[in-house]
Design a protein around this motif. Structure first.
Motif, mmCIF file in Angstrom:
data_model
loop_
_atom_site.group_PDB
_atom_site.id
_atom_site.type_symbol
_atom_site.label_atom_id
_atom_site.label_comp_id
_atom_site.label_asym_id
_atom_site.label_seq_id
_atom_site.Cartn_x
_atom_site.Cartn_y
_atom_site.Cartn_z
ATOM 1 N N LYS A 111 3.090 15.735 -3.595
ATOM 2 C CA LYS A 111 1.698 15.406 -3.911
ATOM 3 C C LYS A 111 1.204 16.281 -5.065
ATOM 4 O O LYS A 111 0.544 15.797 -5.985
ATOM 5 N N ILE A 112 1.526 17.559 -5.029
ATOM 6 C CA ILE A 112 1.110 18.468 -6.106
ATOM 7 C C ILE A 112 1.724 18.035 -7.431
ATOM 8 O O ILE A 112 1.058 18.055 -8.464
ATOM 9 N N LYS A 113 2.973 17.594 -7.390
ATOM 10 C CA LYS A 113 3.603 17.097 -8.612
ATOM 11 C C LYS A 113 2.863 15.867 -9.132
ATOM 12 O O LYS A 113 2.616 15.737 -10.343
ATOM 13 N N SER A 114 2.474 14.969 -8.233
ATOM 14 C CA SER A 114 1.743 13.772 -8.673
ATOM 15 C C SER A 114 0.368 14.161 -9.218
ATOM 16 O O SER A 114 -0.120 13.555 -10.172
ATOM 17 N N PHE A 115 -0.275 15.189 -8.629
ATOM 18 C CA PHE A 115 -1.560 15.669 -9.143
ATOM 19 C C PHE A 115 -1.403 16.220 -10.561
ATOM 20 O O PHE A 115 -2.252 16.001 -11.420
ATOM 21 N N LYS A 116 -0.325 16.961 -10.809
ATOM 22 C CA LYS A 116 -0.094 17.519 -12.145
ATOM 23 C C LYS A 116 0.108 16.406 -13.173
ATOM 24 O O LYS A 116 -0.386 16.486 -14.296
ATOM 25 N N LEU A 152 -16.658 9.919 -3.037
ATOM 26 C CA LEU A 152 -15.230 9.755 -3.305
ATOM 27 C C LEU A 152 -14.366 9.852 -2.060
ATOM 28 O O LEU A 152 -13.301 9.257 -2.011
ATOM 29 N N LYS A 153 -14.814 10.607 -1.068
ATOM 30 C CA LYS A 153 -14.024 10.704 0.163
ATOM 31 C C LYS A 153 -13.822 9.324 0.770
ATOM 32 O O LYS A 153 -12.781 9.039 1.343
ATOM 33 N N VAL A 154 -14.810 8.476 0.615
ATOM 34 C CA VAL A 154 -14.737 7.125 1.166
ATOM 35 C C VAL A 154 -14.134 6.156 0.152
ATOM 36 O O VAL A 154 -13.235 5.384 0.473
ATOM 37 N N LEU A 155 -14.619 6.195 -1.078
ATOM 38 C CA LEU A 155 -14.199 5.213 -2.085
ATOM 39 C C LEU A 155 -12.778 5.426 -2.584
ATOM 40 O O LEU A 155 -12.044 4.471 -2.812
ATOM 41 N N SER A 156 -12.399 6.671 -2.794
ATOM 42 C CA SER A 156 -11.075 6.944 -3.341
ATOM 43 C C SER A 156 -10.566 8.309 -2.851
ATOM 44 O O SER A 156 -10.660 9.307 -3.559
ATOM 45 N N PRO A 157 -10.031 8.333 -1.630
ATOM 46 C CA PRO A 157 -9.578 9.605 -1.061
ATOM 47 C C PRO A 157 -8.540 10.340 -1.921
ATOM 48 O O PRO A 157 -8.556 11.564 -2.003
ATOM 49 N N TYR A 158 -7.658 9.601 -2.571
ATOM 50 C CA TYR A 158 -6.643 10.243 -3.408
ATOM 51 C C TYR A 158 -7.300 10.957 -4.590
ATOM 52 O O TYR A 158 -6.964 12.099 -4.900
ATOM 53 N N LEU A 159 -8.249 10.308 -5.242
ATOM 54 C CA LEU A 159 -8.960 10.932 -6.356
ATOM 55 C C LEU A 159 -9.736 12.148 -5.863
ATOM 56 O O LEU A 159 -9.741 13.193 -6.514
ATOM 57 N N TYR A 160 -10.381 12.027 -4.718
ATOM 58 C CA TYR A 160 -11.104 13.156 -4.141
ATOM 59 C C TYR A 160 -10.162 14.339 -3.907
ATOM 60 O O TYR A 160 -10.465 15.479 -4.257
ATOM 61 N N GLU A 161 -9.010 14.069 -3.311
ATOM 62 C CA GLU A 161 -8.044 15.135 -3.026
ATOM 63 C C GLU A 161 -7.527 15.764 -4.318
ATOM 64 O O GLU A 161 -7.362 16.983 -4.404
ATOM 65 N N VAL A 186 15.342 -2.210 -4.797
ATOM 66 C CA VAL A 186 14.537 -1.404 -5.716
ATOM 67 C C VAL A 186 13.155 -1.161 -5.123
ATOM 68 O O VAL A 186 12.624 -0.041 -5.184
ATOM 69 N N ALA A 187 12.552 -2.184 -4.513
ATOM 70 C CA ALA A 187 11.234 -2.037 -3.892
ATOM 71 C C ALA A 187 11.274 -0.992 -2.774
ATOM 72 O O ALA A 187 10.362 -0.175 -2.646
ATOM 73 N N ILE A 188 12.324 -0.986 -1.992
ATOM 74 C CA ILE A 188 12.462 0.000 -0.905
ATOM 75 C C ILE A 188 12.548 1.404 -1.479
ATOM 76 O O ILE A 188 11.881 2.332 -0.993
ATOM 77 N N ILE A 189 13.331 1.594 -2.538
ATOM 78 C CA ILE A 189 13.477 2.915 -3.172
ATOM 79 C C ILE A 189 12.136 3.380 -3.736
ATOM 80 O O ILE A 189 11.728 4.527 -3.526
ATOM 81 N N VAL A 190 11.438 2.503 -4.429
ATOM 82 C CA VAL A 190 10.141 2.865 -5.012
ATOM 83 C C VAL A 190 9.138 3.197 -3.920
ATOM 84 O O VAL A 190 8.420 4.201 -4.004
ATOM 85 N N ASN A 191 9.067 2.388 -2.887
ATOM 86 C CA ASN A 191 8.142 2.656 -1.776
ATOM 87 C C ASN A 191 8.453 3.987 -1.099
ATOM 88 O O ASN A 191 7.545 4.741 -0.744
ATOM 89 N N LEU A 192 9.726 4.308 -0.946
ATOM 90 C CA LEU A 192 10.118 5.582 -0.346
ATOM 91 C C LEU A 192 9.673 6.744 -1.233
ATOM 92 O O LEU A 192 9.116 7.731 -0.736
ATOM 93 N N ALA A 193 9.881 6.627 -2.531
ATOM 94 C CA ALA A 193 9.475 7.692 -3.461
ATOM 95 C C ALA A 193 7.960 7.896 -3.429
ATOM 96 O O ALA A 193 7.477 9.036 -3.379
ATOM 97 N N VAL A 194 7.210 6.813 -3.431
ATOM 98 C CA VAL A 194 5.747 6.919 -3.389
ATOM 99 C C VAL A 194 5.305 7.490 -2.049
ATOM 100 O O VAL A 194 4.421 8.347 -1.981
ATOM 101 N N TRP A 195 5.920 7.060 -0.965
ATOM 102 C CA TRP A 195 5.586 7.578 0.362
ATOM 103 C C TRP A 195 5.811 9.085 0.413
ATOM 104 O O TRP A 195 4.971 9.824 0.939
ATOM 105 N N LEU A 196 6.927 9.570 -0.158
ATOM 106 C CA LEU A 196 7.203 11.004 -0.189
ATOM 107 C C LEU A 196 6.123 11.751 -0.964
ATOM 108 O O LEU A 196 5.704 12.837 -0.575
#
Length: 151
Positions: free
Chosen positions: A28-33, A132-141, A10-20
């Motif tokens: 990424k756009i879906k996760s942003f939405k 934010l580019k430094v502190l939280s790149p995902y939030l910045y993006e 299960v951990a491998i499947i979840v990690n793969l989904a998050v990596w994608l």
């Protein structure tokens, strides 16, 4: 003996989904939405809680205690976060299970006429001058994708 094997599978499947989600733009756009929907429909709370009565900073962080890939978690978590520690982070506090919080201990944060998380978050970023580019790149993006950052 099969349960640990299932847990790792299960951990491998979840990690793969998050990596994608982080690797490919459509994911990424879906996760942003999803994140935008959460922020548009959430609020911030001020909790007046006593440590060891309602929560403990020594408690185990629920996400960091999972078998998630640490590199992936670092993408979402702020840079100053201690990923090697399984202890709960100050900013990501959770209460003890089966402990009710009295309503007088909870206050909604309001900015002008808005309780909206995204409005408050944008105000904080603009007025506190966080990098934010430094502190939280995902939030910045995420914020850049929706053109919410004032440049």
């Amino acid at each position: 003996m099969r349960l640990p094997v299932l847990h790792y599978f299960v951990a491998i499947i979840v990690n793969l989904a998050v990596w994608l989600e982080f690797r490919f733009k459509p994911f990424k756009i879906k996760s942003f939405k999803i994140m935008k929907d959460i922020l548009d429909n959430s609020c911030f709370l001020i909790l007046d809680l006593e440590e060891e009565v309602y929560f403990s900073y020594k408690d185990i962080g629920e996400v960091k205690n999972q078998k998630f890939n640490r590199k992936l978690l670092k993408t979402v978590y702020a840079r100053q976060n201690k990923m090697n520690s399984k202890k709960m982070d100050y900013w990501n506090m959770h209460t003890f299970s089966n402990v009710a919080i009295p309503p007088n201990k909870i206050t909604l944060i309001k900015l002008h006429d808005s309780y909206n998380c995204l409005d408050i978050l944008l105000w904080m970023i603009e007025n506190i001058k966080l990098d934010l580019k430094v502190l939280s790149p995902y939030l910045y993006e995420f914020l850049d994708y929706y053109k919410l950052l004032k440049k």
